[in-house]
Design a protein around this motif. Structure first.
Motif, PDB file in Angstrom:
ATOM      1  N   ASP A 186      -7.360   6.112  17.412  1.00 29.29           N
ATOM      2  CA  ASP A 186      -8.962   6.433  17.806  1.00 29.29           C
ATOM      3  C   ASP A 186      -9.059   6.379  19.153  1.00 29.29           C
ATOM      4  N   ARG A 187      -7.921   6.864  20.038  1.00 29.30           N
ATOM      5  CA  ARG A 187      -8.048   6.925  21.531  1.00 29.30           C
ATOM      6  C   ARG A 187      -9.214   7.813  22.215  1.00 29.30           C
ATOM      7  N   GLU A 188      -9.484   8.806  21.507  1.00 26.69           N
ATOM      8  CA  GLU A 188     -10.500   9.890  21.832  1.00 26.69           C
ATOM      9  C   GLU A 188     -11.685   9.099  22.127  1.00 26.69           C
ATOM     10  N   MET A 189     -11.818   7.879  21.170  1.00 28.71           N
ATOM     11  CA  MET A 189     -12.953   7.331  21.360  1.00 28.71           C
ATOM     12  C   MET A 189     -13.215   6.330  22.500  1.00 28.71           C
ATOM     13  N   ARG A 190     -12.015   5.708  22.733  1.00 23.54           N
ATOM     14  CA  ARG A 190     -11.727   4.721  23.682  1.00 23.54           C
ATOM     15  C   ARG A 190     -12.034   5.159  25.115  1.00 23.54           C
ATOM     16  N   VAL A 191     -11.238   6.518  25.261  1.00 24.76           N
ATOM     17  CA  VAL A 191     -11.272   7.096  26.746  1.00 24.76           C
ATOM     18  C   VAL A 191     -12.672   7.712  27.190  1.00 24.76           C
ATOM     19  N   ALA A 192     -13.320   7.837  26.114  1.00 29.12           N
ATOM     20  CA  ALA A 192     -14.622   8.817  26.425  1.00 29.12           C
ATOM     21  C   ALA A 192     -15.550   8.050  27.424  1.00 29.12           C
ATOM     22  N   VAL A 193     -15.322   6.658  27.563  1.00 28.27           N
ATOM     23  CA  VAL A 193     -16.236   5.994  28.528  1.00 28.27           C
ATOM     24  C   VAL A 193     -15.973   6.128  29.949  1.00 28.27           C
ATOM     25  N   ASP A 194     -14.605   6.696  30.273  1.00 30.73           N
ATOM     26  CA  ASP A 194     -14.213   6.977  31.501  1.00 30.73           C
ATOM     27  C   ASP A 194     -14.588   8.576  31.901  1.00 30.73           C
ATOM     28  N   PHE A 195     -15.361   8.915  31.266  1.00 28.67           N
ATOM     29  CA  PHE A 195     -15.885  10.465  31.544  1.00 28.67           C
ATOM     30  C   PHE A 195     -17.432  10.501  31.598  1.00 28.67           C
ATOM     31  N   PRO A 196     -18.124  11.021  32.525  1.00 26.71           N
ATOM     32  CA  PRO A 196     -19.642  11.111  32.282  1.00 26.71           C
ATOM     33  C   PRO A 196     -19.910  12.111  31.190  1.00 26.71           C
ATOM     34  N   LEU A 197     -20.919  11.570  30.431  1.00 30.82           N
ATOM     35  CA  LEU A 197     -21.308  12.061  29.131  1.00 30.82           C
ATOM     36  C   LEU A 197     -21.778  13.614  29.301  1.00 30.82           C
ATOM     37  N   ALA A 198     -22.432  13.929  30.423  1.00 29.35           N
ATOM     38  CA  ALA A 198     -22.575  15.381  30.862  1.00 29.35           C
ATOM     39  C   ALA A 198     -21.423  16.189  30.649  1.00 29.35           C
ATOM     40  N   ARG A 199     -20.164  15.860  31.306  1.00 27.12           N
ATOM     41  CA  ARG A 199     -18.897  16.634  31.058  1.00 27.12           C
ATOM     42  C   ARG A 199     -18.603  16.684  29.749  1.00 27.12           C
ATOM     43  N   LEU A 200     -18.368  15.426  29.116  1.00 30.22           N
ATOM     44  CA  LEU A 200     -18.247  15.489  27.547  1.00 30.22           C
ATOM     45  C   LEU A 200     -19.234  16.599  26.806  1.00 30.22           C
ATOM     46  N   LEU A 201     -20.325  16.741  27.071  1.00 35.85           N
ATOM     47  CA  LEU A 201     -21.114  17.565  26.579  1.00 35.85           C
ATOM     48  C   LEU A 201     -20.995  18.832  26.747  1.00 35.85           C
ATOM     49  N   ASP A 202     -20.548  19.162  28.275  1.00 34.91           N
ATOM     50  CA  ASP A 202     -20.379  20.477  28.350  1.00 34.91           C
ATOM     51  C   ASP A 202     -19.000  21.044  27.786  1.00 34.91           C
ATOM     52  N   GLU A 203     -18.020  20.161  27.659  1.00 34.95           N
ATOM     53  CA  GLU A 203     -16.750  20.378  27.130  1.00 34.95           C
ATOM     54  C   GLU A 203     -16.762  20.745  25.762  1.00 34.95           C
ATOM     55  N   TYR A 204     -17.643  19.930  25.047  1.00 34.60           N
ATOM     56  CA  TYR A 204     -18.042  20.312  23.573  1.00 34.60           C
ATOM     57  C   TYR A 204     -18.702  21.291  23.202  1.00 34.60           C
TER      58      TYR A 204
END
Length: 168
Positions: free
Chosen positions: A87-105
Motif C-alpha cells: 500500500d506504499r502509494e497511500m503511504r508516500v502520498a503525504v509527501d506530495f502536495p494534494l494539488a500535485r496529486l490531483l494534477d497528475e491524476y
C-alpha cells in the motif's frame, strides 16, 4: 472543480462506460476542493491509518496505472508498491502536495481517456489476472468505475470528519 454530468451525450456502450468513469473521477477531485495541505494528510480512522485524502487520490491514480498500463497493455510494473509495502502509494502520498496529486491524476485520466477511445471494448488485456483470466477493456472500465466510486465514499467520510463538508 465542477463535476461532469453522469448523463452520457450518447447512448452507446462506450460513451456510457466512459461517462460514468469520468463522473466518478471528477467527483473524487471535487471532494478535495478546499482541503488544506495539512488536512489532506491527516489520518482520521484509527483502524485505517493510511486512509487520507492524499492517500486516496494517489491510490486512485496508481490503480488506473496498474489496470491500464500493467494489465491491459502488459507493460512492466513501475508502481510505487513493493511486496513488503503493498500500500506504499497511500503511504508516500503525504509527501506530495494534494494539488500535485490531483494534477497528475487529471493528466493521467486524459491519457487513459485517449487510450480507451482507440481500443475495442472487447480487446483482451495482455496480462492475466486471477486464475489466468484475461479481462477485456470493458471489464477494466467497469472495475475502475466501481473502485473510484467506492473510494469516493471514503472521501465523503474523511471530508465530513475534517471540516463538516458534505455533498460534492
Amino acid at each position: 472543480m465542477t463535476r461532469t454530468d453522469d448523463t452520457p451525450p450518447a447512448w452507446d456502450e462506450r460513451t456510457q462506460l466512459t461517462t460514468f468513469l469520468d463522473y466518478a473521477r471528477d467527483t473524487a477531485r471535487a471532494k478535495c476542493d478546499g482541503v488544506s495541505a495539512g488536512d489532506a494528510c491527516k489520518s482520521l480512522l484509527p483502524g485505517s491509518p493510511l486512509m487520507t485524502v492524499s492517500g486516496l487520490i494517489n491510490h486512485l491514480r496508481w490503480v488506473e496505472y496498474f489496470w491500464f498500463q500493467v494489465i491491459f497493455l502488459g507493460e512492466e510494473d513501475q508502481g510505487p508498491w513493493t511486496e513488503e509495502d503493498p500500500d506504499r502509494e497511500m503511504r508516500v502520498a503525504v509527501d506530495f502536495p494534494l494539488a500535485r496529486l490531483l494534477d497528475e491524476y487529471a493528466e493521467q485520466s486524459a491519457r487513459y481517456r485517449e487510450l480507451v477511445a482507440g481500443r475495442a471494448l472487447d480487446e483482451k488485456a495482455q496480462r492475466a489476472v486471477r486464475g489466468g483470466l484475461h479481462v477485456d477493456l470493458r471489464w477494466i472500465l467497469l472495475h475502475l468505475t466501481e473502485e473510484t466510486a467506492r473510494h469516493n465514499g471514503h472521501l465523503d467520510i474523511l471530508r465530513e470528519m475534517l471540516d463538516g463538508a458534505t455533498g460534492s
